[in-house]
Design a protein around this motif. Structure first.
Motif, PDB file in Angstrom:
ATOM      1  N   ASN A   6      -8.443  34.977  18.026  1.00 30.81           N
ATOM      2  CA  ASN A   6      -7.738  33.772  17.582  1.00 30.81           C
ATOM      3  C   ASN A   6      -8.701  32.659  17.188  1.00 30.81           C
ATOM      4  O   ASN A   6      -8.452  31.922  16.219  1.00 30.81           O
ATOM      5  N   ILE A   9     -10.068  33.465  13.761  1.00 28.93           N
ATOM      6  CA  ILE A   9      -9.055  33.155  12.740  1.00 28.93           C
ATOM      7  C   ILE A   9      -9.031  31.656  12.475  1.00 28.93           C
ATOM      8  O   ILE A   9      -8.958  31.204  11.329  1.00 28.93           O
ATOM      9  N   GLU A  10      -9.100  30.858  13.542  1.00 28.18           N
ATOM     10  CA  GLU A  10      -9.091  29.393  13.412  1.00 28.18           C
ATOM     11  C   GLU A  10     -10.288  28.905  12.603  1.00 28.18           C
ATOM     12  O   GLU A  10     -10.141  28.054  11.699  1.00 28.18           O
ATOM     13  N   GLU A  12     -12.166  30.609  10.452  1.00 29.67           N
ATOM     14  CA  GLU A  12     -12.050  31.054   9.059  1.00 29.67           C
ATOM     15  C   GLU A  12     -11.053  30.195   8.282  1.00 29.67           C
ATOM     16  O   GLU A  12     -11.321  29.800   7.137  1.00 29.67           O
ATOM     17  N   LYS A  13      -9.928  29.922   8.908  1.00 23.95           N
ATOM     18  CA  LYS A  13      -8.894  29.107   8.252  1.00 23.95           C
ATOM     19  C   LYS A  13      -9.416  27.711   7.929  1.00 23.95           C
ATOM     20  O   LYS A  13      -9.208  27.195   6.827  1.00 23.95           O
ATOM     21  N   ARG A  14     -10.120  27.103   8.869  1.00 22.46           N
ATOM     22  CA  ARG A  14     -10.671  25.772   8.637  1.00 22.46           C
ATOM     23  C   ARG A  14     -11.715  25.794   7.525  1.00 22.46           C
ATOM     24  O   ARG A  14     -11.760  24.901   6.673  1.00 22.46           O
ATOM     25  N   THR A  15     -12.556  26.821   7.534  1.00 25.19           N
ATOM     26  CA  THR A  15     -13.583  26.936   6.503  1.00 25.19           C
ATOM     27  C   THR A  15     -12.959  27.012   5.119  1.00 25.19           C
ATOM     28  O   THR A  15     -13.428  26.377   4.162  1.00 25.19           O
ATOM     29  N   ILE A  16     -11.874  27.781   5.009  1.00 22.71           N
ATOM     30  CA  ILE A  16     -11.214  27.984   3.713  1.00 22.71           C
ATOM     31  C   ILE A  16     -10.382  26.771   3.307  1.00 22.71           C
ATOM     32  O   ILE A  16     -10.474  26.289   2.170  1.00 22.71           O
ATOM     33  N   GLU A  17      -9.574  26.256   4.236  1.00 26.92           N
ATOM     34  CA  GLU A  17      -8.596  25.218   3.878  1.00 26.92           C
ATOM     35  C   GLU A  17      -9.185  23.813   3.896  1.00 26.92           C
ATOM     36  O   GLU A  17      -8.925  23.016   2.997  1.00 26.92           O
ATOM     37  N   GLU A  18      -9.989  23.516   4.910  1.00 29.45           N
ATOM     38  CA  GLU A  18     -10.508  22.154   5.042  1.00 29.45           C
ATOM     39  C   GLU A  18     -11.779  21.947   4.226  1.00 29.45           C
ATOM     40  O   GLU A  18     -11.954  20.916   3.576  1.00 29.45           O
ATOM     41  N   SER A  23     -12.083  32.241   0.235  1.00 34.20           N
ATOM     42  CA  SER A  23     -12.149  33.449   1.057  1.00 34.20           C
ATOM     43  C   SER A  23     -12.949  34.554   0.377  1.00 34.20           C
ATOM     44  O   SER A  23     -13.593  35.372   1.046  1.00 34.20           O
TER      45      SER A  23
END
Length: 207
Positions: A6, A9-10, A12-18, A23
């Motif tokens: 988890n 995932i957090e 990776e998500k921050r790297t991509i979205e923020e 990706s």
């Protein structure tokens, strides 16, 4: 230092979205990082699922092909992720892609036995279900016939947090953990030698 599924995932998500790092760039970095580690060998069988772990495998395959290596690519699975599909389009321009279907593993077995390296890029850290008979048989074939087995991020069939196996697990000689070693990888000897591959995940100092 290890990381939970988890938390990975957090990050990776921050790297991509923020931080707006695409990706596909992370996938390219992962594949390139592993390519640099294994390009001293000459012949490869690369087995890719249709998720992002398989996408990493396709990036590895592309760079090996572009560097004159003998590479056979096998694809297995149903639903493709977007990043996998984009890399599949590229690899199809460079080599014939073979699909494993039904219970016909003969071509795969021949490839695994002939080539120096088998790359396991079937399942990544997202796996959370018992494997069906097809995948258990596929993993048996890799383990029985592989000369030297390399895992992409995590051996296929292993739970990233607990190290437990979902019915069967690829027994790797070396596993290249992408960005961070997952907690479960220290709890199952099927990882073999364990190494980290930097891909540019953004993290703060206390993470």
């Amino acid at each position: 230092m290890t990381i939970s599924k988890n938390k990975m995932i957090e990050l990776e998500k921050r790297t991509i979205e923020e931080f707006k790092i695409d990706s596909l760039i992370l996938m390219e970095n992962a594949g390139m990082g592993i390519f640099r580690e294994i390009n001293q060998y000459d012949s490869f069988t690369i087995i890719c699922g249709k998720g992002n772990n398989g996408g990493d495998g396709l990036v590895i395959a592309r760079h090996l092909i572009l560097n004159g290596k003998t590479v056979e690519v096998f694809v297995v699975g149903d639903k493709e992720t977007e990043d996998f599909s984009k890399n599949l389009e590229i690899i199809k321009k460079l080599t014939d892609v073979k699909y494993i279907e039904g219970d016909n593993f003969n071509e795969l077995i021949e490839s695994i036995e002939v080539n120096e390296i088998t790359v396991d890029a079937i399942f990544g850290t997202g796996l959370n279900r018992k494997l069906n008979k097809f995948y258990r048989s596929l993993i048996d074939i890799i383990n029985i016939h592989g000369n030297y087995i390399i895992g992409v991020d995590i051996p296929s069939g292993m739970d990233a947090d607990t190290g437990e196996e979902y019915g069967n697990c690829v027994a790797c000689n070396v596993t290249y953990a992408i960005s961070d070693i997952k907690k479960g990888e220290l709890l199952n000897s099927n990882v073999g030698e364990l190494k980290k591959v930097y891909i540019g995940i953004v993290r703060y100092k206390d993470e």
